[in-house]
Design a protein around this motif. Structure first.
Motif, PDB file in Angstrom:
ATOM      1  N   LYS A 180      -1.496  -3.234  12.298  1.00 41.97           N
ATOM      2  CA  LYS A 180      -2.102  -2.107  11.582  1.00 41.97           C
ATOM      3  C   LYS A 180      -3.500  -1.850  12.157  1.00 41.97           C
ATOM      4  O   LYS A 180      -4.172  -2.819  12.529  1.00 41.97           O
ATOM      5  CB  LYS A 180      -2.238  -2.465  10.097  1.00 41.97           C
ATOM      6  N   GLU A 223       0.849  -1.204   0.000  1.00 43.49           N
ATOM      7  CA  GLU A 223       0.000   0.000   0.000  1.00 43.49           C
ATOM      8  C   GLU A 223       0.880   1.248   0.000  1.00 43.49           C
ATOM      9  O   GLU A 223       1.624   1.493   0.955  1.00 43.49           O
ATOM     10  CB  GLU A 223      -0.878   0.034   1.254  1.00 43.49           C
ATOM     11  N   ILE A 224       0.746   2.023  -1.077  1.00 41.48           N
ATOM     12  CA  ILE A 224       1.587   3.211  -1.211  1.00 41.48           C
ATOM     13  C   ILE A 224       1.374   4.199  -0.056  1.00 41.48           C
ATOM     14  O   ILE A 224       2.310   4.829   0.434  1.00 41.48           O
ATOM     15  CB  ILE A 224       1.363   3.888  -2.590  1.00 41.48           C
ATOM     16  N   ARG A 225       0.121   4.270   0.414  1.00 38.60           N
ATOM     17  CA  ARG A 225      -0.230   5.210   1.498  1.00 38.60           C
ATOM     18  C   ARG A 225       0.575   4.857   2.770  1.00 38.60           C
ATOM     19  O   ARG A 225       1.148   5.732   3.423  1.00 38.60           O
ATOM     20  CB  ARG A 225      -1.757   5.085   1.734  1.00 38.60           C
ATOM     21  N   VAL A 226       0.598   3.562   3.070  1.00 36.02           N
ATOM     22  CA  VAL A 226       1.336   3.120   4.271  1.00 36.02           C
ATOM     23  C   VAL A 226       2.819   3.452   4.118  1.00 36.02           C
ATOM     24  O   VAL A 226       3.457   3.964   5.028  1.00 36.02           O
ATOM     25  CB  VAL A 226       1.151   1.588   4.486  1.00 36.02           C
ATOM     26  N   ARG A 227       3.378   3.173   2.942  1.00 42.08           N
ATOM     27  CA  ARG A 227       4.811   3.450   2.708  1.00 42.08           C
ATOM     28  C   ARG A 227       5.117   4.927   2.922  1.00 42.08           C
ATOM     29  O   ARG A 227       6.097   5.295   3.555  1.00 42.08           O
ATOM     30  CB  ARG A 227       5.218   3.028   1.287  1.00 42.08           C
ATOM     31  N   GLU A 228       4.204   5.765   2.383  1.00 42.94           N
ATOM     32  CA  GLU A 228       4.447   7.208   2.489  1.00 42.94           C
ATOM     33  C   GLU A 228       4.390   7.698   3.940  1.00 42.94           C
ATOM     34  O   GLU A 228       5.275   8.434   4.394  1.00 42.94           O
ATOM     35  CB  GLU A 228       3.402   7.970   1.664  1.00 42.94           C
ATOM     36  N   ILE A 229       3.367   7.257   4.663  1.00 44.34           N
ATOM     37  CA  ILE A 229       3.219   7.719   6.064  1.00 44.34           C
ATOM     38  C   ILE A 229       4.420   7.272   6.897  1.00 44.34           C
ATOM     39  O   ILE A 229       5.034   8.063   7.616  1.00 44.34           O
ATOM     40  CB  ILE A 229       1.906   7.172   6.691  1.00 44.34           C
ATOM     41  N   ARG A 264       7.671   9.133   5.949  1.00 45.56           N
ATOM     42  CA  ARG A 264       7.729  10.505   6.441  1.00 45.56           C
ATOM     43  C   ARG A 264       8.038  10.521   7.940  1.00 45.56           C
ATOM     44  O   ARG A 264       8.921  11.231   8.407  1.00 45.56           O
ATOM     45  CB  ARG A 264       6.393  11.218   6.172  1.00 45.56           C
TER      46      ARG A 264
END
Ligand SMILES: [Fe+2]
Length: 369
Positions: free
Chosen positions: A107, A15-21, A24
């Motif tokens: 998660k 999941e790209i969202r998880v990677r991004e959060i 950061r």
């Protein structure tokens, strides 16, 4: 530098969202972050860019988290892995820990929980690596330490031997002169560097056993009584005994013990005899039979010792001139001394060899050799 500044973390999640959060948050915390969308890419990245820790999602298309974990454990055992799962299943978690995961988090990820888990995993990883390095180097460290201790004992023993000589003007510098002669003779006879080194050490320490003999006897001006002579003779064995806890090399100990033996077997302390040697034969007796025959080193020391004793003043007689001392050595060939050693020494003297330059150049007549 703190652990966070140094640690590199690979986030593996489809999941790209998880990677991004996560990326950061961890970058803000000072970590250096990489990310991969699936297991195969993660393994490919690890090949060229190793990381300290992997945050690994369990449910991913393609290779699953546990499959990737297995490969990381076998190929990159120093990489810590924290599993990330949506399944709050204790059994799964225990199974993953058994496979080598350091921890697991559930998660949706609570960032505080993540921080604690990362700190703990990195700390544990560091401890494991440090402990393994310590174990691996322990043996080496013990060996180095033992060497240092031995060297320090050896230095003190040598100093003691020198101090003993220095007190007596008749023997001052004796060990060093004997060493130079014996080493020069051995080298001339094509002894290996290793043997020459052993002879050097044995030469410097050959009379250390005199520490155990009373100064009154050592410096007695007149003839020694039989009893006193027995006490002096003991210095060979005493020397060996003093040195055996610090000098492991049996050949060196053998040279110290036998520097008063005679080629014909009539010397002391063991009455060993020498054997015919030719130049380059480099006789060194094997450690297990070292008491059977005299080594080249012991025989070279015997000649050097006798020469230096004859050419030094004694309380009861003046020093003998070098030519005369050499004649005595020649007379003792095959009896007290090994013939090849005497011949080599005389030839070195005739040549005025640089290595024993402190000795006068002498020319012995042919009949005298
Ligand atoms: Fe001696």
């Amino acid at each position: 530098m703190s652990q966070k500044e140094k640690a590199k973390i690979l986030i593996v999640d489809d999941e790209i969202r998880v990677r991004e959060i996560l990326s950061r948050k961890l970058t803000d915390d000072g970590y250096h972050c990489l990310s991969a969308a699936d297991g195969n890419l993660a393994l490919k990245m690890l090949k060229t860019d190793p990381v300290e820790l992997v945050l690994l999602d369990i449910m991913m298309p393609g290779k699953t988290g546990p499959e990737v974990l297995k490969e990381i454990r076998s190929h990159y055992p120093d990489t810590a892995v924290i599993m990330v799962t949506a399944i709050a299943d204790v059994q799964t978690a225990i199974g993953l820990m058994r496979m080598g995961a350091y921890d697991y988090i559930i998660k949706p990820i609570e960032l505080n929980v993540l921080s604690v888990s990362l700190d703990r995993a990195l700390e544990k990883r560091k401890l494991i690596i440090d402990n393994r390095d310590y174990q691996q180097h322990l043996e080496q460290r013990v060996e180095e330490q033992t060497k240092k201790i031995r060297q320090s004992f050896l230095n003190s023993t040598t100093s003691l031997a020198y101090a003993l000589e220095a007190k007596d003007k008749y023997t001052h510098g004796h060990s060093e002169r004997v060493t130079k002669i014996a080493v020069a003779v051995a080298k001339e006879m094509a002894a290996s560097k290793n043997i020459a080194e052993k002879i050097k050490l044995a030469g410097l320490l050959h009379d250390v056993g005199k520490i155990g003999v009373s100064e009154l006897i050592l410096n007695k001006p007149g003839r020694l009584t039989d009893e006193e002579f027995e006490l002096v003779k003991a210095h060979c064995e005493v020397g060996e005994r003093i040195l055996s806890p610090i000098v492991e090399d049996k050949e060196i100990l053998e040279m110290v013990r036998h520097h008063h033996e005679r080629y014909d077997g009539k010397g002391y302390p063991d009455g060993l005899s020498g054997q015919q040697m030719t130049k380059g034969s480099n006789i060194v007796v094997a450690a297990d039979s070292y008491t059977k025959v005299l080594s080249q080193g012991a025989m070279a020391l015997a000649v050097a010792d006798a020469y230096d004793a004859m050419t030094s003043d004694r309380p009861y007689r003046p020093a003998m001139p070098p030519e005369e001392a050499c004649s005595e050595l020649v007379k003792g060939k095959g009896k007290q001394f090994a013939p090849i050693i005497v011949d080599t020494f005389i030839s070195l003297m005739n040549k005025g060899k640089k290595s024993i330059r402190f000795l006068p150049k002498i020319i012995m007549s042919k009949d005298n050799r």
